[in-house]
Design an enzyme around this catalytic site. Structure first.
Site, PDB file in Angstrom:
ATOM      1  N   ARG A 116     -10.897  -7.870   2.219  1.00 59.99           N
ATOM      2  CA  ARG A 116     -10.233  -7.271   1.063  1.00 59.99           C
ATOM      3  C   ARG A 116      -8.929  -6.642   1.535  1.00 59.99           C
ATOM      4  O   ARG A 116      -8.946  -5.749   2.385  1.00 59.99           O
ATOM      5  CB  ARG A 116     -11.151  -6.209   0.435  1.00 59.99           C
ATOM      6  CG  ARG A 116     -10.503  -5.445  -0.666  1.00 59.99           C
ATOM      7  CD  ARG A 116     -11.454  -4.497  -1.394  1.00 59.99           C
ATOM      8  NE  ARG A 116     -10.659  -3.777  -2.359  1.00 59.99           N
ATOM      9  CZ  ARG A 116     -10.450  -2.459  -2.363  1.00 59.99           C
ATOM     10  NH1 ARG A 116     -11.056  -1.689  -1.495  1.00 59.99           N
ATOM     11  NH2 ARG A 116      -9.661  -1.912  -3.247  1.00 59.99           N
ATOM     12  N   GLU A 206      -8.977   2.593  -7.169  1.00 66.42           N
ATOM     13  CA  GLU A 206      -9.222   4.038  -7.276  1.00 66.42           C
ATOM     14  C   GLU A 206      -8.276   4.821  -8.178  1.00 66.42           C
ATOM     15  O   GLU A 206      -7.438   5.600  -7.701  1.00 66.42           O
ATOM     16  CB  GLU A 206      -9.209   4.674  -5.873  1.00 66.42           C
ATOM     17  CG  GLU A 206     -10.324   4.205  -4.987  1.00 66.42           C
ATOM     18  CD  GLU A 206     -10.562   5.122  -3.778  1.00 66.42           C
ATOM     19  OE1 GLU A 206      -9.795   6.067  -3.588  1.00 66.42           O
ATOM     20  OE2 GLU A 206     -11.541   4.881  -3.062  1.00 66.42           O
ATOM     21  N   ASN A 334     -16.104   1.948  -4.734  1.00 71.79           N
ATOM     22  CA  ASN A 334     -15.832   2.526  -3.414  1.00 71.79           C
ATOM     23  C   ASN A 334     -16.753   3.726  -3.272  1.00 71.79           C
ATOM     24  O   ASN A 334     -16.715   4.637  -4.104  1.00 71.79           O
ATOM     25  CB  ASN A 334     -14.384   2.996  -3.318  1.00 71.79           C
ATOM     26  CG  ASN A 334     -13.390   1.836  -3.391  1.00 71.79           C
ATOM     27  OD1 ASN A 334     -13.781   0.674  -3.471  1.00 71.79           O
ATOM     28  ND2 ASN A 334     -12.110   2.156  -3.352  1.00 71.79           N
ATOM     29  N   GLU A 394     -15.547  -0.419  -0.855  1.00 73.34           N
ATOM     30  CA  GLU A 394     -15.238   0.402   0.320  1.00 73.34           C
ATOM     31  C   GLU A 394     -16.449   1.259   0.639  1.00 73.34           C
ATOM     32  O   GLU A 394     -17.111   1.773  -0.260  1.00 73.34           O
ATOM     33  CB  GLU A 394     -14.059   1.365   0.074  1.00 73.34           C
ATOM     34  CG  GLU A 394     -12.704   0.723   0.093  1.00 73.34           C
ATOM     35  CD  GLU A 394     -11.558   1.710  -0.116  1.00 73.34           C
ATOM     36  OE1 GLU A 394     -11.705   2.893   0.256  1.00 73.34           O
ATOM     37  OE2 GLU A 394     -10.535   1.279  -0.659  1.00 73.34           O
TER      38      GLU A 394
HETATM   39  C1  PNW Z   1     -10.021   5.670  -0.277  1.00 71.32           C
HETATM   40  N1  PNW Z   1     -11.728  11.758  -1.733  1.00 71.32           N
HETATM   41  O1  PNW Z   1      -9.406   6.893  -0.563  1.00 71.32           O
HETATM   42  C2  PNW Z   1      -8.890   4.680  -0.323  1.00 71.32           C
HETATM   43  O2  PNW Z   1      -9.075   3.596  -1.174  1.00 71.32           O
HETATM   44  C3  PNW Z   1      -8.437   4.232   1.029  1.00 71.32           C
HETATM   45  O3  PNW Z   1      -7.105   3.824   0.934  1.00 71.32           O
HETATM   46  C4  PNW Z   1      -8.663   5.343   2.037  1.00 71.32           C
HETATM   47  O4  PNW Z   1      -8.099   5.076   3.283  1.00 71.32           O
HETATM   48  C5  PNW Z   1     -10.156   5.539   2.146  1.00 71.32           C
HETATM   49  O5  PNW Z   1     -10.736   5.798   0.894  1.00 71.32           O
HETATM   50  C6  PNW Z   1     -10.556   6.664   3.089  1.00 71.32           C
HETATM   51  O6  PNW Z   1     -10.042   7.873   2.633  1.00 71.32           O
HETATM   52  C7  PNW Z   1     -10.058   8.061  -0.816  1.00 71.32           C
HETATM   53  O7  PNW Z   1     -11.022  12.792  -1.551  1.00 71.32           O
HETATM   54  C8  PNW Z   1      -9.326   9.215  -0.634  1.00 71.32           C
HETATM   55  O8  PNW Z   1     -12.900  11.840  -2.182  1.00 71.32           O
HETATM   56  C9  PNW Z   1      -9.877  10.431  -0.952  1.00 71.32           C
HETATM   57  C10 PNW Z   1     -11.177  10.498  -1.433  1.00 71.32           C
HETATM   58  C11 PNW Z   1     -11.923   9.345  -1.609  1.00 71.32           C
HETATM   59  C12 PNW Z   1     -11.351   8.121  -1.294  1.00 71.32           C
END
Ligand code: PNW
Length: 488
Positions: A116, A206, A334, A394
């Site tokens: 992906r 997201e 995710n 994810e």
């Molecule tokens: C996701 N939270 O982001 C994204 O899709 C990715 O790009 C990122 O690298 C990955 O998760 C890891 O962080 C998130 O605060 C960012 O709960 C923040 C949160 C969740 C997912």
């Protein structure tokens, strides 16, 4: 008396184990079925289960000024002092733009059957609309061809947060309906040109992160803290953009193309697995995801959401709701952390139970550890909306990831995390919940948004000085999971 970590290690007998003596890496078979596994393996996944890994354009590509790519809101944001840890930017990142063939070789060595990735809108349309830049799409054509040559199925995300800066300047980005329309057009353009080879598209990654963090909290690009009414309108335009993209993809793609989303919805986990708490968690899932997943699935905002927003509720036409809820072929979720929910006898039907201060988390503060999330996420989606196919788009975690004397990263915490989460995913598939595949975040360490390069999520360690990639212990673990199609 002070009791140090070293004292503890002595007691449990691990202090003597220098890292060089820990050689799990080469552990090829025999790897017996793990204790507790019935003959035939309760811990196996359905045949054909699609194991994959994931990345996103701005986090890995680099080459931000190459071949006509236009600037994005993340270029602007990361170059603004104080916005990212240590002033990190995605200017070089993993240099994947130049190293994609080597990175596909890493995937092949892992044995993943799918990848992906996301397409940078501003490579294809440097200012978001207008004339396309043929060199931009060329890169993704080459990437897709190389994946297919290696037997890896491409799954493409059309928007993973790198909005063309021109659309922010002209329209206020997702604050404007014009951005939703521009996104639909771009999606159709890409779908028409890639769907002979790319059979799965995700529209948007997201909403729950880029809209909330970018337009309300100001900690992601474009760094805004909008008043509530304008913010809710931005949420609406994001889901509208998704719906317009679904329609454009249906119109332009080859017939056998499948379309879905990748959303970090709130994963509501019952505090105790009894019928009343399970029901409360399902209801919480509907209500807590009202502004994104629920309106996409049900074609209306919940009455609770509209009532709670009052005069600040989004303004829309009925036709918007129909667009937003255009039927999907699959739902991508995710999944990182659980939201615990209990039945409380209230009219609303549930209460969120906050994590106590001692709740464990991974290197990223927000990443609290709740393996059951990988069971209850798919369960709730399946129960509430009866979707055809679910993908875990994810799942993964950050770890301190310090190379040992032999150069290897022994990330036993990540292995612990994955083994426990995957056990719950296996529970979901064995219950007949239609989860078809799993994309581990991430193939390699990369630009972790506002955290810069401090939080590493990769299966491969990246030395950012040399761009050398080294498989971590977790890569060895995942390779065995894939090869055996079971939790190991
Ligand atoms: C996701 N939270 O982001 C994204 O899709 C990715 O790009 C990122 O690298 C990955 O998760 C890891 O962080 C998130 O605060 C960012 O709960 C923040 C949160 C969740 C997912």
């Amino acid at each position: 008396m002070k009791f140090s970590r070293r004292d503890f290690a002595k007691i449990v007998g691990t202090a003597a184990l220098g890292s060089a003596t820990v050689n799990v890496a080469g552990a090829e078979p025999p790897l017996p079925a793990i204790g507790g596994t019935a003959a035939g393996g309760q811990r196996t996944f359905p045949d054909g289960f699609l194991w994959g890994s994931a990345t996103a354009s701005y986090q890995v590509e680099g080459a931000v000024k190459e071949d006509g790519r236009g600037p994005t809101i993340w270029d602007t944001f990361s170059h603004t002092p104080g916005k990212t840890v240590n002033g990190a930017t995605g200017d070089v990142a993993d240099d994947h733009y130049h190293r994609f063939k080597g990175d596909i070789a890493l995937m092949k060595a892992l044995g993943v059957r799918s990848y992906r990735f996301s397409i940078a809108w501003s490579r294809v349309f440097p200012t978001g609309t207008g004339s396309p830049n043929p060199k931009g799409l060329d890169f993704y054509n080459k990437l897709v061809d190389e994946l297919l040559k290696n037997g890896i199925q491409p799954f493409a995300t059309l928007y993973h947060w790198d909005l063309p800066q021109a659309l922010q300047d002209k329209n206020g980005g997702w604050e404007s309906r014009d951005t939703s329309e521009a996104f639909g057009n771009y999606a159709g353009y890409v779908g028409e040109r890639l769907s002979d080879r790319v059979k799965h598209f995700f529209t948007i990654n997201e909403f729950g992160a880029f809209v909330e963090l970018g337009y309300n909290l100001g900690i992601h690009a474009p760094g805004l803290k909008l008043p509530k009414g304008r913010f809710n309108q931005t949420r609406h335009h994001a889901v509208l953009g998704h719906g317009l993209a679904v329609q454009a993809l249906r119109a332009k793609c080859k017939q056998d193309t499948k379309i879905g989303i990748a959303e970090n919805m709130a994963i509501c986990v019952p505090v105790i697995e009894t019928p009343e708490h399970i029901k409360a968690a399902e209801e919480a899932c509907r209500q807590l995801n009202a502004q994104y997943m629920t309106v996409i699935q049900e074609g209306k905002y919940t009455k609770e959401y509209l009532a709670a927003q009052g005069a600040d509720a989004p303004k829309f036409m009925d036709a918007d709701l129909k667009t937003i809820s255009s039927p999907l072929d699959f739902v991508g979720i995710n999944i990182y952390t659980p939201t615990y929910v209990r039945a409380d006898g209230s009219k609303k039907g549930f209460q969120v139970v906050p994590h106590p201060a001692t709740f464990p988390h991974m290197a990223s503060q927000w990443l609290s550890i709740g393996p059951e999330a990988l069971y209850w996420g798919p369960h709730n989606v399946n129960k509430l909306w009866n979707v055809k196919e679910i993908y875990i788009t994810e799942n993964g975690c950050s770890s301190s990831d310090i190379p040992a004397a032999d150069g290897k990263v022994y990330d036993t915490d990540r292995v612990m995390f994955l083994r426990n989460y995957l056990s719950h995913l296996q529970r979901a598939t064995s219950d007949g919940i239609p989860v078809k595949g799993y994309f581990l975040w991430s193939l390699m360490d990369n630009f972790e948004w506002a955290d810069g390069y401090t939080n590493r999520f990769g299966l491969h360690y990246v030395d950012y000085e040399t761009q050398k990639r080294t498989p971590k212990l977790s890569a060895d673990f995942y390779k065995q999971v894939i090869a055996r199609n079971m939790v190991v």
